[in-house]
Design a protein around this motif. Structure first.
Motif, PDB file in Angstrom:
ATOM      1  N   ILE A  29      79.379 -66.111 -48.656  1.00 17.52           N
ATOM      2  CA  ILE A  29      80.310 -65.600 -49.665  1.00 17.52           C
ATOM      3  C   ILE A  29      81.669 -65.875 -49.185  1.00 17.52           C
ATOM      4  CG2 ILE A  29      81.205 -63.366 -50.777  1.00 17.52           C
ATOM      5  CD1 ILE A  29      78.184 -62.609 -50.814  1.00 17.52           C
ATOM      6  N   LEU A  30      81.898 -65.436 -47.926  1.00 15.76           N
ATOM      7  CA  LEU A  30      83.216 -65.634 -47.102  1.00 15.76           C
ATOM      8  C   LEU A  30      83.680 -67.080 -47.181  1.00 15.76           C
ATOM      9  CD1 LEU A  30      85.279 -63.974 -45.582  1.00 15.76           C
ATOM     10  CD2 LEU A  30      84.346 -64.703 -43.507  1.00 15.76           C
ATOM     11  N   SER A  31      82.720 -67.942 -47.017  1.00 20.75           N
ATOM     12  CA  SER A  31      83.113 -69.360 -47.004  1.00 20.75           C
ATOM     13  C   SER A  31      83.662 -69.915 -48.614  1.00 20.75           C
ATOM     14  CB  SER A  31      82.037 -70.534 -46.515  1.00 20.75           C
ATOM     15  OG  SER A  31      80.868 -70.356 -47.506  1.00 20.75           O
ATOM     16  N   ILE A  32      82.664 -69.339 -49.525  1.00 17.43           N
ATOM     17  CA  ILE A  32      83.142 -69.611 -51.157  1.00 17.43           C
ATOM     18  C   ILE A  32      84.693 -69.065 -51.348  1.00 17.43           C
ATOM     19  CG2 ILE A  32      82.687 -69.110 -53.303  1.00 17.43           C
ATOM     20  CD1 ILE A  32      79.556 -69.226 -52.355  1.00 17.43           C
ATOM     21  N   ILE A  33      84.813 -67.893 -50.700  1.00 13.99           N
ATOM     22  CA  ILE A  33      86.031 -67.221 -51.091  1.00 13.99           C
ATOM     23  C   ILE A  33      87.149 -68.121 -50.475  1.00 13.99           C
ATOM     24  CG2 ILE A  33      87.620 -65.240 -50.587  1.00 13.99           C
ATOM     25  CD1 ILE A  33      85.117 -63.674 -50.947  1.00 13.99           C
ATOM     26  N   LEU A  37      90.822 -70.048 -51.601  1.00 16.71           N
ATOM     27  CA  LEU A  37      91.922 -69.499 -51.398  1.00 16.71           C
ATOM     28  C   LEU A  37      93.081 -69.917 -51.358  1.00 16.71           C
ATOM     29  CD1 LEU A  37      92.030 -66.551 -50.049  1.00 16.71           C
ATOM     30  CD2 LEU A  37      92.211 -67.529 -47.825  1.00 16.71           C
ATOM     31  N   HIS A  38      93.128 -71.356 -51.433  1.00 17.75           N
ATOM     32  CA  HIS A  38      94.343 -72.156 -51.360  1.00 17.75           C
ATOM     33  C   HIS A  38      94.751 -72.207 -52.993  1.00 17.75           C
ATOM     34  CE1 HIS A  38      91.020 -75.150 -52.044  1.00 17.75           C
ATOM     35  NE2 HIS A  38      92.119 -75.909 -52.682  1.00 17.75           N
ATOM     36  N   LYS A  39      93.749 -72.280 -53.743  1.00 21.84           N
ATOM     37  CA  LYS A  39      93.977 -72.413 -55.070  1.00 21.84           C
ATOM     38  C   LYS A  39      94.676 -70.946 -55.837  1.00 21.84           C
ATOM     39  CE  LYS A  39      90.113 -75.013 -56.064  1.00 21.84           C
ATOM     40  NZ  LYS A  39      88.681 -75.430 -56.626  1.00 21.84           N
ATOM     41  N   VAL A  40      94.070 -69.659 -55.256  1.00 19.51           N
ATOM     42  CA  VAL A  40      94.742 -68.392 -55.648  1.00 19.51           C
ATOM     43  C   VAL A  40      96.285 -68.412 -55.067  1.00 19.51           C
ATOM     44  CG1 VAL A  40      94.406 -66.199 -55.175  1.00 19.51           C
ATOM     45  CG2 VAL A  40      92.202 -67.513 -55.438  1.00 19.51           C
ATOM     46  N   VAL A  41      96.409 -68.795 -53.707  1.00 19.03           N
ATOM     47  CA  VAL A  41      97.658 -68.742 -53.347  1.00 19.03           C
ATOM     48  C   VAL A  41      98.669 -69.653 -54.052  1.00 19.03           C
ATOM     49  CG1 VAL A  41      98.977 -69.542 -51.311  1.00 19.03           C
ATOM     50  CG2 VAL A  41      96.734 -68.431 -50.874  1.00 19.03           C
TER      51      VAL A  41
ATOM     52  N   MET B 209      97.274 -66.285 -43.770  1.00 19.34           N
ATOM     53  CA  MET B 209      97.913 -64.753 -43.582  1.00 19.34           C
ATOM     54  C   MET B 209      96.681 -64.027 -44.396  1.00 19.34           C
ATOM     55  SD  MET B 209     101.863 -63.974 -43.555  1.00 19.34           S
ATOM     56  CE  MET B 209     102.472 -65.337 -44.513  1.00 19.34           C
ATOM     57  N   VAL B 210      96.312 -64.352 -45.525  1.00 18.81           N
ATOM     58  CA  VAL B 210      95.525 -63.796 -46.344  1.00 18.81           C
ATOM     59  C   VAL B 210      94.000 -63.710 -45.770  1.00 18.81           C
ATOM     60  CG1 VAL B 210      94.129 -63.942 -48.596  1.00 18.81           C
ATOM     61  CG2 VAL B 210      96.726 -64.333 -48.525  1.00 18.81           C
ATOM     62  N   PHE B 211      93.563 -64.873 -45.024  1.00 16.98           N
ATOM     63  CA  PHE B 211      92.186 -64.798 -44.571  1.00 16.98           C
ATOM     64  C   PHE B 211      91.869 -63.482 -43.472  1.00 16.98           C
ATOM     65  CE2 PHE B 211      89.267 -66.081 -40.891  1.00 16.98           C
ATOM     66  CZ  PHE B 211      87.978 -66.161 -41.793  1.00 16.98           C
ATOM     67  N   PRO B 212      92.622 -63.171 -42.657  1.00 18.53           N
ATOM     68  CA  PRO B 212      92.238 -61.932 -41.627  1.00 18.53           C
ATOM     69  C   PRO B 212      92.082 -60.977 -42.721  1.00 18.53           C
ATOM     70  CG  PRO B 212      94.316 -62.856 -40.959  1.00 18.53           C
ATOM     71  CD  PRO B 212      94.023 -63.662 -42.257  1.00 18.53           C
ATOM     72  N   VAL B 213      92.589 -60.406 -43.891  1.00 17.22           N
ATOM     73  CA  VAL B 213      92.273 -59.517 -44.619  1.00 17.22           C
ATOM     74  C   VAL B 213      91.288 -59.552 -45.533  1.00 17.22           C
ATOM     75  CG1 VAL B 213      93.401 -57.986 -46.628  1.00 17.22           C
ATOM     76  CG2 VAL B 213      94.922 -59.030 -44.911  1.00 17.22           C
ATOM     77  N   VAL B 214      90.962 -60.861 -46.161  1.00 14.35           N
ATOM     78  CA  VAL B 214      89.803 -61.092 -46.729  1.00 14.35           C
ATOM     79  C   VAL B 214      88.517 -60.926 -45.675  1.00 14.35           C
ATOM     80  CG1 VAL B 214      88.214 -62.814 -48.020  1.00 14.35           C
ATOM     81  CG2 VAL B 214      91.020 -62.555 -48.504  1.00 14.35           C
ATOM     82  N   GLY B 215      88.888 -61.551 -44.622  1.00 13.84           N
ATOM     83  CA  GLY B 215      87.406 -61.679 -43.796  1.00 13.84           C
ATOM     84  C   GLY B 215      87.136 -60.288 -43.384  1.00 13.84           C
ATOM     85  N   LEU B 216      88.192 -59.385 -43.088  1.00 14.48           N
ATOM     86  CA  LEU B 216      88.087 -58.035 -42.595  1.00 14.48           C
ATOM     87  C   LEU B 216      87.320 -57.396 -43.635  1.00 14.48           C
ATOM     88  CD1 LEU B 216      88.954 -55.460 -40.604  1.00 14.48           C
ATOM     89  CD2 LEU B 216      90.485 -55.061 -42.310  1.00 14.48           C
ATOM     90  N   PHE B 217      87.688 -57.193 -44.852  1.00 18.96           N
ATOM     91  CA  PHE B 217      87.063 -56.615 -46.067  1.00 18.96           C
ATOM     92  C   PHE B 217      85.604 -57.071 -46.293  1.00 18.96           C
ATOM     93  CE2 PHE B 217      91.382 -55.656 -48.232  1.00 18.96           C
ATOM     94  CZ  PHE B 217      91.309 -54.545 -47.591  1.00 18.96           C
TER      95      PHE B 217
END
Lengths: 136, 374
Positions: A29-33, A37-41, B209-217
């Protein structure tokens, strides 16, 4: 207790199956998210750009901004008049680098060539030690 | 004369038995490996010297030993038994870690998950060998190849095993250059080792910057017991990536982690007092640790090969070996094995992606094991 008997008694099989499944699904799930991520950003960046673009369309030129024609006139004196606006912004004597900086900030076309022409025309006069003055 | 005899009977020479000498030899070996062979000197030197300190015989009851209340070593050891040092180490680790290669190629994260298989196989093996479930879980986490995580979980589940487990975990981390390459070569063909990985895409600052927040959650909602490790880890990372607290990030990745590493290594080493440490249990833990570490390496490689069956763009299966969380030792080893086959094949950046996901994976495993044992 030893062997398979111990594993069964301590619920080992269930742990050994559930545990890796949880880790694997969590990281999938984390890897999918993060793959999205770059698209959302990019979407947020686009929205931010749109909101900042609106006021800039109607913005009034600030006092510090210099209006520059896209092509500088052939007449060196006319060009000097335009460059006079830069000279007014910097203290004399100055380094050529100071002119380049302000010229680049205000999108002057071909600043290096123009400064060279101004030197040849005697409008920019070298004072030595890398410093120049403007021949008014 | 009586005073002299009394003094002599209190000296280390008089109190020593064979177990002290065995452990002093082990400590000296660690110091030698750290200095002469440069095997993970940052870990082996403090631990090795700690072993020497902890195995000098002394008269019990003077408040000198690490297990005696009110001794200085006992206070320093509190950072280990409470799980404080591992959390601080994770903070520094987060402030050091660059996730850009992982964000550029998220599928490498799966290798970090696959390499945790060693933990679960070792859990079963330890149970089968007669260890109690909490002890088995503490031993199993050695398969994550993460010293601080092993210490943290053992402190929570089986504090009496901290010494042997920490020594086993750190020893295997130090022995990566010896353990991993044969497994890598055994499980891959030359053709596979020659696979070049494409250049990763550029990753924006915002993503980082977003990754640590997403990863933590995500990780901490999934396994809240991993908060003490992953919380500081992602905090350290956001300090680094945000760029607004460079001073703090710099302190976390230098002075803070270094201080914790010094005391962690020294006290873990000192906790290996011969009379407490040299037991059959310790020998079993060492053997199980080796099994765990080898299975973890192998499972990462095998999973990479399985992934290649379904993917158009093949990945170098050597990267699977970097799925264990021994940062950066295993990534470096993968890179070196790749370079040996083809001097133009640079795998380090990709291996670091697997390595950092291995850190996250092993911390989640620790959290899951802890919750299973609650």
């Amino acid at each position: 207790m030893y062997g398979l008997e111990a594993i069964s008694a301590y619920n080992g099989w269930a742990m050994a199956i559930t545990g890796p499944l949880i880790v694997m699904s969590g990281l999938i799930i984390l890897s999918i998210i993060i793959s999205q991520l770059h698209k959302v950003v990019a979407i947020f960046d686009k929205k931010a750009e749109q909101t900042t673009e609106l006021p800039t369309k109607n913005k009034v030129k600030s006092k510090n901004e210099i209006s520059v024609p896209k092509i500088l006139p052939n007449d060196i004196l006319e060009t000097a008049k335009i460059y006079q606006m830069i000279i007014d912004k910097i203290e004399q004597p100055f380094e050529l680098n100071d002119i380049y900086k302000v010229a680049e900030q205000n999108n002057f076309p071909h600043p290096i060539l123009t400064v060279s022409r101004l030197r040849d025309a005697g409008i920019l006069i070298c004072e030595g030690e890398g410093l120049f003055i403007w021949n008014r | 004369m009586e005073l002299l005899l009394q003094f002599l009977s209190n000296t280390g020479f008089y109190l020593a038995d064979y177990r002290h000498f065995v452990m002093l030899a082990v400590g000296s070996l660690f110091v030698y490996l750290a200095i002469a062979k440069k095997y993970e000197p940052l870990l082996l030197l403090p631990i090795g010297f700690g072993v020497l300190i902890g195995n000098i015989p002394f008269f019990k009851g003077f408040g000198l030993g690490i297990y005696e209340p009110n001794s200085v070593l006992h206070y320093l050891y509190f950072g280990v038994t409470s799980g404080l040092y591992p959390s601080i180490v994770f903070l520094g680790l987060g402030a050091m870690t660059d996730f850009s290669s992982l964000l550029a190629r998220p599928k490498l994260m799966l290798l970090g998950a696959a390499a945790q298989t060693g933990i679960w196989v070792t859990l079963l093996s330890a149970m089968a060998l007669g260890f109690m479930p909490k002890e088995a879980a503490s031993i199993a986490i050695i398969g994550g190849a993460d010293g601080p995580t092993s210490i943290f979980l053992t402190a929570k589940l089986a504090p009496h095993l901290i010494g042997p487990i920490a020594i086993a975990a750190y020893s295997y981390m130090a022995l990566i250059p010896i353990i991993q390459p044969p497994i890598m070569r055994l499980l891959t063909t030359r053709k596979e080792r020659l696979i070049h990985m494409p250049e990763p895409r550029d990753v924006s600052k915002k993503e980082l910057m977003v990754f640590p927040v997403v990863g933590l959650f995500l990780c901490c909602f999934l396994a809240p017991a991993s908060i003490p490790l992953l919380g500081p880890f992602f905090f350290g990372n956001i300090m680094k990536e945000s760029g607004v607290v460079d001073r703090l990030a710099n302190t976390a990745r230098t002075s803070v982690i270094d201080t914790a590493t010094i005391f962690l290594g020294l006290t873990v080493g000192a906790s290996t007092q011969g009379d407490v440490f040299l037991t059959t249990k310790s020998v079993s833990i060492f053997l199980l640790g080796a099994v765990a570490f080898s299975i973890a390496t192998a499972s990462g490689i095998v999973f990479a090969k399985i992934m290649n069956l379904f993917m158009k763009e093949k990945i170098n299966p050597l990267l699977g070996a970097a799925g264990v969380s021994a940062v950066p030792g295993s990534a470096r080893e993968v890179h070196l094995v790749g370079l040996k086959e083809d001097p133009t094949n640079f795998l380090l950046m990709h291996a670091m992606a697997c390595n950092s996901s291995g850190v996250i994976g092993s911390a989640i495993c620790a959290g899951i094991l802890w919750s299973f044992m609650m």
